[in-house]
Design an enzyme around this catalytic site. Structure first.
Site, PDB file in Angstrom:
ATOM      1  N   HIS A  60       0.840  -1.192   0.000  1.00  0.00           N
ATOM      2  CA  HIS A  60       0.000   0.000   0.000  1.00  0.00           C
ATOM      3  C   HIS A  60       0.877   1.245   0.000  1.00  0.00           C
ATOM      4  CE1 HIS A  60       0.852  -0.618   4.255  1.00  0.00           C
ATOM      5  NE2 HIS A  60       0.368   0.580   4.556  1.00  0.00           N
ATOM      6  N   HIS A  62       1.410   3.849   1.917  1.00  0.00           N
ATOM      7  CA  HIS A  62       1.847   4.583   3.099  1.00  0.00           C
ATOM      8  C   HIS A  62       3.372   4.581   3.090  1.00  0.00           C
ATOM      9  CE1 HIS A  62      -2.097   4.281   5.643  1.00  0.00           C
ATOM     10  NE2 HIS A  62      -2.090   5.305   4.824  1.00  0.00           N
ATOM     11  N   ASP A  64       5.879   4.294   5.035  1.00  0.00           N
ATOM     12  CA  ASP A  64       6.750   3.300   5.672  1.00  0.00           C
ATOM     13  C   ASP A  64       6.753   1.970   4.932  1.00  0.00           C
ATOM     14  OD1 ASP A  64       4.074   3.031   6.522  1.00  0.00           O
ATOM     15  OD2 ASP A  64       4.623   2.090   8.410  1.00  0.00           O
ATOM     16  N   HIS A  65       6.056   1.930   3.788  1.00  0.00           N
ATOM     17  CA  HIS A  65       6.044   0.704   2.986  1.00  0.00           C
ATOM     18  C   HIS A  65       6.561   0.912   1.563  1.00  0.00           C
ATOM     19  CE1 HIS A  65       3.789  -1.856   5.886  1.00  0.00           C
ATOM     20  NE2 HIS A  65       3.487  -0.654   6.349  1.00  0.00           N
ATOM     21  N   HIS A 140      -7.427  -1.610   5.497  1.00  0.00           N
ATOM     22  CA  HIS A 140      -6.578  -0.598   6.121  1.00  0.00           C
ATOM     23  C   HIS A 140      -7.129   0.781   5.745  1.00  0.00           C
ATOM     24  CE1 HIS A 140      -3.140   0.794   8.226  1.00  0.00           C
ATOM     25  NE2 HIS A 140      -2.441   1.195   7.172  1.00  0.00           N
ATOM     26  N   ASP A 210      -0.555  -3.945   6.013  1.00  0.00           N
ATOM     27  CA  ASP A 210      -1.164  -3.618   7.291  1.00  0.00           C
ATOM     28  C   ASP A 210      -2.666  -3.911   7.200  1.00  0.00           C
ATOM     29  OD1 ASP A 210       1.364  -2.516   7.431  1.00  0.00           O
ATOM     30  OD2 ASP A 210       0.724  -0.554   8.091  1.00  0.00           O
ATOM     31  N   HIS A 268       5.786  -5.466  12.190  1.00  0.00           N
ATOM     32  CA  HIS A 268       5.160  -4.139  12.159  1.00  0.00           C
ATOM     33  C   HIS A 268       4.864  -3.641  13.575  1.00  0.00           C
ATOM     34  CE1 HIS A 268       2.450  -0.860  10.765  1.00  0.00           C
ATOM     35  NE2 HIS A 268       3.254  -0.906   9.707  1.00  0.00           N
TER      36      HIS A 268
END
Length: 301
Positions: A60, A62, A64-65, A140, A210, A268
């Site tokens: 996805h 975001h 941090d990914h 998410h 997530d 995570h």
């Protein structure tokens, strides 16, 4: 099947922890799963060969990914990469990456292919002779997929002693390994089971990060060998899950138990906790076979 954790902590990178990224080695293929900030540094630290990564899967959008993706793509160019690179991720990932390449005038010298995902049902997004990769729709705050990696069944193994006893010519060996029966000159049909041994059971790996607690994924990961499932919080902070759309360690263990998976790997982690061992302790109250991800940790399955 080997799994190298490059990063497994939530939100922002810190001095000693990195956001989500991992490398799965399966059937001589090397898959990069998510690409948080600092991924290419972690690849070097763990002595993983950049050149073997041909497929990148982004769960996805975001940061941090995927904030490490543009850096990795640019480094590939600096290293004079020639091999095609395939990126699988949510619709929008192509626009984000191409805009950065355009404005920095840093076009790649290799072919860069984007496979953008919009489907809300599971679908096969990659397949070759040995491996399939399917999406696992997750719930998410933005459109998110997990990924299910499955080995295809291998060839059956010749029982050389049996084959030689029946005087079967070598030209039929491949047919036998492919599962075929053999008809002898005297008319007898020798069933394949007498001529071969079962191949090793194909392995499977599910990446689920997530997501909020979601029992709808249970049928998709049923009986999988290894499941990586996010566990951002402990039960003491379960009240944060609905707001942030994340999962507790206990909830992740419940999913693993319902799906009858062989092994659960937690990751995570929120950095608010003093020790990640707390996540394992909580999960093991529900599901016994639990391991903790950690940056630089290598699992051999």
């Amino acid at each position: 099947m080997n799994l190298t954790i490059l990063g497994c902590y939530a939100a922002t990178p810190r001095t000693m922890t990195n956001p989500t990224s991992q490398v799965l080695e399966m059937k001589e293929r090397m898959f990069l799963i998510d690409c948080g900030e600092g991924t290419q540094v972690q690849l070097r630290k763990n002595k993983l060969r950049f050149s073997k990564i041909n497929h990148v899967f982004i769960s996805h959008l975001h940061g941090d990914h995927f904030y490490g993706l543009i850096g990795l793509i640019s480094t590939f160019s600096l290293l004079n990469r020639q091999t095609d690179l395939h990126v699988y991720g949510p619709k929008g990932v192509k626009e984000i990456i191409l805009l950065q390449l355009k404005l920095s005038n840093s076009w790649t010298g290799y072919n860069l292919y984007f496979h953008e995902l919009e489907g809300k049902e599971p679908e096969i997004i990659y397949e070759d002779k040995k491996v399939t990769v399917s999406t696992i729709p997750l719930k998410h705050r933005v459109y998110t997929n997990g990924f299910l990696f499955r080995e295809k069944p291998g060839e059956r193994k010749l029982n050389i002693e049996a084959v030689e006893n029946y005087g079967i010519d070598m030209v039929y060996y491949q047919k036998i390994k492919n599962g075929g029966d053999i008809k002898l000159d005297d008319g007898r049909v020798i069933p394949n089971a007498e001529l071969t041994f079962d191949p090793p059971a194909p392995k499977s790996y599910a990446f689920c990060s997530d997501t909020v607690y979601d029992e709808s994924i249970v049928p998709l990961i049923k009986d999988v060998d290894v499941v990586y499932h996010e566990s951002t919080f402990l039960e003491s902070e379960a009240h944060l899950c609905d707001k942030t759309m994340h999962t507790t360690a206990k909830q992740a263990a419940t999913i693993a138990k319902m799906a009858n998976v062989k092994q659960l790997v937690l990751g995570h982690f929120s950095t608010r906790y003093s020790s990640i061992e707390l996540f394992k302790e909580e999960a093991k109250t529900v599901f016994e076979n639990v391991e903790l991800a950690d940056d630089g940790k290598v699992f051999e399955f």
